[in-house]
Each structure stands twice: as C-alpha cells, then as structure tokens.
Design a protein around this motif. Sequence first.
Motif, PDB file in Angstrom:
ATOM      1  N   MET A   1     120.942 106.846 128.411  1.00 31.19           N
ATOM      2  CA  MET A   1     120.406 108.378 128.721  1.00 31.19           C
ATOM      3  C   MET A   1     119.928 108.601 129.975  1.00 31.19           C
ATOM      4  SD  MET A   1     120.268 109.068 125.425  1.00 31.19           S
ATOM      5  CE  MET A   1     118.989 110.660 125.475  1.00 31.19           C
ATOM      6  N   GLY A   2     120.142 107.864 130.831  1.00 34.82           N
ATOM      7  CA  GLY A   2     119.448 107.947 132.414  1.00 34.82           C
ATOM      8  C   GLY A   2     119.236 106.837 133.090  1.00 34.82           C
TER       9      GLY A   2
ATOM     10  N   LEU B   1     119.672 112.992 130.058  1.00 32.33           N
ATOM     11  CA  LEU B   1     120.621 113.798 129.405  1.00 32.33           C
ATOM     12  C   LEU B   1     119.557 114.614 128.470  1.00 32.33           C
ATOM     13  CD1 LEU B   1     123.134 111.040 127.809  1.00 32.33           C
ATOM     14  CD2 LEU B   1     123.389 112.526 129.831  1.00 32.33           C
ATOM     15  N   PRO B   2     120.057 115.777 128.292  1.00 29.39           N
ATOM     16  CA  PRO B   2     119.152 116.731 127.627  1.00 29.39           C
ATOM     17  C   PRO B   2     119.092 116.129 126.007  1.00 29.39           C
ATOM     18  CG  PRO B   2     121.444 117.670 127.747  1.00 29.39           C
ATOM     19  CD  PRO B   2     121.301 116.413 128.741  1.00 29.39           C
TER      20      PRO B   2
ATOM     21  N   GLY C   1     120.243 123.093 127.293  1.00 33.54           N
ATOM     22  CA  GLY C   1     119.557 121.737 127.144  1.00 33.54           C
ATOM     23  C   GLY C   1     118.456 121.355 128.125  1.00 33.54           C
ATOM     24  N   THR C   2     117.577 120.628 128.010  1.00 26.47           N
ATOM     25  CA  THR C   2     116.555 120.442 128.741  1.00 26.47           C
ATOM     26  C   THR C   2     115.741 119.203 128.257  1.00 26.47           C
ATOM     27  OG1 THR C   2     114.201 121.253 129.458  1.00 26.47           O
ATOM     28  CG2 THR C   2     114.621 121.765 127.403  1.00 26.47           C
TER      29      THR C   2
ATOM     30  N   ASP D   1     111.192 120.360 131.969  1.00 26.77           N
ATOM     31  CA  ASP D   1     112.529 121.129 132.186  1.00 26.77           C
ATOM     32  C   ASP D   1     113.025 120.553 133.599  1.00 26.77           C
ATOM     33  OD1 ASP D   1     114.505 122.598 131.613  1.00 26.77           O
ATOM     34  OD2 ASP D   1     113.733 124.616 132.616  1.00 26.77           O
ATOM     35  N   ARG D   2     113.087 118.981 133.567  1.00 20.29           N
ATOM     36  CA  ARG D   2     113.934 118.625 134.679  1.00 20.29           C
ATOM     37  C   ARG D   2     114.928 117.339 134.261  1.00 20.29           C
ATOM     38  NH1 ARG D   2     109.905 118.941 140.110  1.00 20.29           N
ATOM     39  NH2 ARG D   2     109.520 121.169 139.854  1.00 20.29           N
ATOM     40  N   PHE D   3     115.938 117.267 134.853  1.00 17.24           N
ATOM     41  CA  PHE D   3     116.678 116.055 134.574  1.00 17.24           C
ATOM     42  C   PHE D   3     116.668 114.966 135.613  1.00 17.24           C
ATOM     43  CE2 PHE D   3     119.213 119.572 132.759  1.00 17.24           C
ATOM     44  CZ  PHE D   3     119.048 119.158 131.365  1.00 17.24           C
TER      45      PHE D   3
END
Length: 446
Positions: free
Chosen positions: A411-412, A303-304, A313-314, A335-337
């Motif tokens: 969060m991921g 999540l950003p 968002g980043t 800058d990667r999800f």
Amino acid sequence: MPFLYVRVTKVKLTNPPANSSAFVKLVIGTHAIKTKSQACNDMGWDQVFAFDKEGLNSASLEISVWTEKNWYSLEGGEASASPGNDVMLSVWLGAPAGEAFQEAWQSDSGGLIPETRAKVYLSPKLWYLRLTVIQTQDLQLGSGRSEPGVRNPELFVKGQLGAQLFKTSRTSVGLSSSASSTPTWNEDLIFVAAEPFEPFLVITVEDVTNGQSVGFVKVQLSTIDKRMDDKSEPRSRWFNLIGDEKTKPYAGRIHVRLCLEGGYHVLDEAAHVTSDVRATAKQLSKPPIGLLEVGLRGATNLLPVKTRDGTRGTTDAYVVAKYGPKWVRTRTILDRFNPRWNEQYTWDVYDPCTVLTIGMFDNGRYKHDQGDKKDVRLGKLRVRLSTLDTNRVYMGTYSLMVLLPNGAKKMGEIEIALRFSCSSWISLIQAYYTLVFYYKSFWFES
C-alpha cells in the motif's frame, strides 16, 4: 517541513458599530480562514493558524477585519485610508512542534476537526479479578423448584462483570446420598477489571432444572481487597442472596473469596509482541532503564483507497504507534499520497524484550456525513527493542503490506526514525539477567 504561523492577537477600530461583532479573515491563495466572532468592544482572539508551506499557492498574506455591516481596510498607504484601524499579529516560519502547533488551526489536516487532530492517550490499568466460589448454605429452593420426578436439582454459580460472564460447573443438591445438602464448588472465575472499575460484580446462583435464579448478590468492587503477591491468602466472605427484593429478600447465602490481583500483568496483546510486562500494582514497578524516541516522518507512494467527488482517488492517512499503555496518533493529512507528519514521541522503557507497534490507517470518519464508515488499514510494522543498539539513531523506509483475499498487497512506504537511549548499562544488563534467570527457573521447575 516548515509551516507559516499566523497568530492574531487583537484588533483596534476607530469607530466600531455599536452592538456588533467582528472577525479577522486570513487569505493565502486558495486558503481562506476566519477567526471567531467577538464583540467590537472586546476584540481579543489570540488564535494561531498554521499553513503548510508546501501547500501554499501564493506568496502574499491578506488580512482583513469584518463586522456585520462592513469591512475595514488595514492598509495605510493612502492619506484617506482608515486611520487608527490596527491589528496586532505575529507571523513566522516554524516546524510542527511546540504548543503553538498543537493549538493551531492546521491547513493540511482540515483545520480544527477533532477527528483529524494528533492525540496521545493511555490504556486503562487492568487488574485480574479472582472470584473463588466455595459453597452455598441455606438455599431457599421452594417446593415448585423442579419438574416432577426430579429429586436432585443441579445448581451452578454465575459471575458477571460488565460484559464478562463466567460459570462454575454443575453440582447436585438434594436428599439422596449422592447429592450434597450444602453445594460446594471451590472453583476460580477470573475476570479482567479496568480502571475506573465497574460498580458491581454480580454473583448469581441458578437452578439448571427449571432455568430460574435462586438468588443473587451485588458486590461493590471498591470493597474488594488488592493482593500484590501469593504469600497471603485473601479473606473469605459470606454474602446473603436476594431472591426477589419484594417477595423474597432472603434466598440463602454464599461463601466466596474475592481479590484484585496486582502482582500480574494483564496481557492485552499477543505474548510474542507484547510491549509491556510490568505488574499492575505500582508498588512492584521499577524505574525505567531507558528511553525510546520515535520520529514519524512521513509516507510515500500511498495507494488511493477511496474516491473524492466521485472521480479521483485519494487517501487521508494517519499513523498510530503503541508501546506500553501509551498510544499516540498523528494528525490526519488530507488528500495526499506522500504525507509528511514530522512528529516525535517518547516512551519510557522498562524491559528491553518488548515490541513497538506502528500502524497506518486511512481516516474515513472525519466527515460527519460519513460517520458509518470505518478507517482502512494501510499496513503495520513492529520493532523489537532487543534488536536495537543503544544510543544509535535508526532511520529507514519500510513497506506497508496488507493481506487481502487475493494475496498480499503493498500500500506504500512509511519513513520513521528510532533511537533507544540507555542511561545505565548496569540496569540494562540486570534486565536481561533477570529474564534469563526467570526462564531457567521456569524450565527447571517444569
């Protein structure tokens, strides 16, 4: 996850300008980077650049040499092209492993930013410092030491090591039958000393009735004895107290016992999730019983946690893993999800009843104009080694949860690989047997 490696070694120009410097510029799509500037008479770089293949948006690599006055073409297709202008370099595809990647400029982590680079570091070795305060003698309290009507001033001893400060209980000194003329405590003060040690342990005797110091002494930690077991008692020592170096160089003396305890392990983690139980002293350490291999592969669906350019968002994620005194930190992928690290680390295992801790964070401090910001925790997980089958590879994806004021939030996910290799079954069985015997002995003694 392959990388495109470019190693720029040296450049030869036919007619370089005098007293000038040059650099090599590499361009792949939107990625543009240049080497350090070197004098034209000695243009040797040996710099490595690593471009993340997934982030490349061009199929061609453009190489050019620049000086302060002009730039040189290295193409030789035309007859009029600059003859004798050569560049020595090597280009290859490879994995993010080996010395070349560690020293390379990395496109996915912002280049050569120190705050985004992978790092391995060790916790300092910790010792228990035991200060046993026995008694004081010949204290120079002075006539104006206390308030009128106070015959028996109360004293206590204070020990300070760095930011750690501990005090003994109070005891009275005076002429009455209930107060002793030789204050005695026989109390232990326990400090934690980290290598490299603080230079001094400060011991102070203070008067409670007037809030003033009677005297102090500074003890060098390098002169304190180290003890490996409880079979021998550390020697006691007398120290002269200093009231004031100019007006009162002698204020009495204090009797103490000092030692650095190396037979214990200083718990710097919660006991139920500790990753190391070895004693501090090297003489008491045993050979490892196995090897723990951890592959930090990547993360998905992060999540950003912040905004970039004020609009989108980043997340700039990195992973920290700790086992024993060894900490590792992956590089920060900007800058990667769905970042991919594909980094592997190993630890020696001395006890199977220990825990590996892995945490993920968002890097908020790699920009110098944002130095006051803190890294944001995205979640963590713990792996108990006693639940792993030896010599078996575990690969899986685990949810990252954080506890917020309004509840838990995902969060991921993090993807890792684990293997606990044991070279000797006998050593592993002995480790479990020693632990069971210790618990039984402790239970019976209790």
